[in-house]
Design an enzyme around this catalytic site. Sequence first.
Site, PDB file in Angstrom:
ATOM      1  CE  LYS A 103      -3.501  -2.726  -0.063  1.00 60.62           C
ATOM      2  NZ  LYS A 103      -2.969  -3.983   0.426  1.00 60.62           N
ATOM      3  CE1 TYR A 118      -8.950  -9.663   3.231  1.00 59.76           C
ATOM      4  CE2 TYR A 118      -9.861  -9.610   5.449  1.00 59.76           C
ATOM      5  CZ  TYR A 118      -8.963  -9.130   4.513  1.00 59.76           C
ATOM      6  OH  TYR A 118      -8.098  -8.136   4.857  1.00 59.76           O
ATOM      7  CE1 TYR A 172      -5.343  -8.717   1.122  1.00 59.49           C
ATOM      8  CE2 TYR A 172      -4.600  -8.482   3.382  1.00 59.49           C
ATOM      9  CZ  TYR A 172      -5.502  -8.176   2.390  1.00 59.49           C
ATOM     10  OH  TYR A 172      -6.547  -7.351   2.649  1.00 59.49           O
TER      11      TYR A 172
HETATM   12  C1  LIG Z   1      -3.745  -5.217   0.300  1.00 58.88           C
HETATM   13  C2  LIG Z   1      -2.801  -6.341   0.240  1.00 58.88           C
HETATM   14  C3  LIG Z   1      -2.724  -7.178  -0.885  1.00 58.88           C
HETATM   15  C4  LIG Z   1      -3.651  -7.062  -2.058  1.00 58.88           C
HETATM   16  O1  LIG Z   1      -3.383  -5.977  -2.869  1.00 58.88           O
HETATM   17  P1  LIG Z   1      -4.613  -5.258  -3.611  1.00 58.88           P
HETATM   18  O2  LIG Z   1      -3.997  -4.139  -4.312  1.00 58.88           O
HETATM   19  O3  LIG Z   1      -5.559  -4.860  -2.518  1.00 58.88           O
HETATM   20  O4  LIG Z   1      -5.239  -6.256  -4.508  1.00 58.88           O
HETATM   21  C5  LIG Z   1      -1.777  -8.169  -0.902  1.00 58.88           C
HETATM   22  N1  LIG Z   1      -0.972  -8.360   0.149  1.00 58.88           N
HETATM   23  C6  LIG Z   1      -1.021  -7.601   1.254  1.00 58.88           C
HETATM   24  C7  LIG Z   1      -0.110  -7.916   2.373  1.00 58.88           C
HETATM   25  C8  LIG Z   1      -1.941  -6.564   1.340  1.00 58.88           C
HETATM   26  O5  LIG Z   1      -1.995  -5.820   2.446  1.00 58.88           O
END
Ligand SMILES: *Cc1c(COP(=O)(O)O)cnc(C)c1O
Length: 332
Positions: A49, A263, A289
Amino acid sequence: MLLSKHPRVRLAHLPTPLEPLERLTARLGGPRLLVKRDDCTGLATGGNKTRKLEFLVGEALARGADTLVTQGAVQSNHVRQTAAAAARCGLRCEVLLERRVAGVGPDYERTGNVQIDRLCGAVVHFHEPADDMNAEAERLGERLAAEGRRPYVIPGGGSNPVGALGYALAALEIVGQLNERGLVVDRIVHATGSTGTQAGLLAGLAAMHVTIPVVGISVRRPAREQAPAVHELAVRTAALLGAEVTVPEAAVLVDDRFVGPGYGVATPEMVEALRLAASEEGLLLDPVYSGKAMAGLIGLVREGAIGPDETVLFIHTGGAAALPAYVDALAD
Ligand SMILES: *Cc1c(COP(=O)(O)O)cnc(C)c1O
């Protein structure tokens, strides 16, 4: 692809390293694995991010905002990086944390990312699950504006065309590193959630006429919803890049078989991937993630969809700050 015409604040440690994963490669018997360390962007433990926030906060400052508003799940990495970006730029920050994950322990709402949100000075509002959390964040922005503040509302995950510019720029960075080292990559694999990472990468690669397949391992939505959402944002991001960039629908590859029950809910494959990466490489993945993305990569290798002679670039998008909140899910 001239990204310098868009307002940007420097928040990330760039370029992030691109490294071989030799022991994991040997353990799986190929393919050759490389990792792009976007977990090392540096902002309050880093993550993907931060690249998006460089452009989003750039626009916020250009508009004279005094407060960043955003939303995410309770253990959102995006919210944590937004809180840190606000602190770095002298802005206030108010966030909505959606209670999206059921069956969590009592510490889930105070450890990990939530602890860091608060340390960075963000005002945290917990929120029951809602259909449209971005609309809830807009409403919070309106309330703050009525109190005389100048809010800038960032959508969940920072996933709009401005945020996705960060991953168009990452595509440029990756291609530059591959060229410099004489590396050819057959595939890029990463976790896809709010879509901005994959959309930005696809727009950036298309702008350079680089056709490396990008596989998004979904962490939430089924592929039939995720792929069109990624495509829509990729097209809007390409439009913002200006040139005649086209992202064909067929370029959006999403695999939704590794989400598990939902999720943020642990799967045995995620736990295995997390342990493998840590024990073979000292590489910390996260349960929501990057752990599911690595489980997807390993699954694709085991089923033969990725051949042993390929070279695969795994983008580590961060997230290890959430590990303390998942202590029970990861216990032996
Ligand atoms: C937000 C996030 C993602 C996914 O990325 P997006 O741009 O939201 O699809 C992947 N890995 C981590 C650790 C994240 O925080």
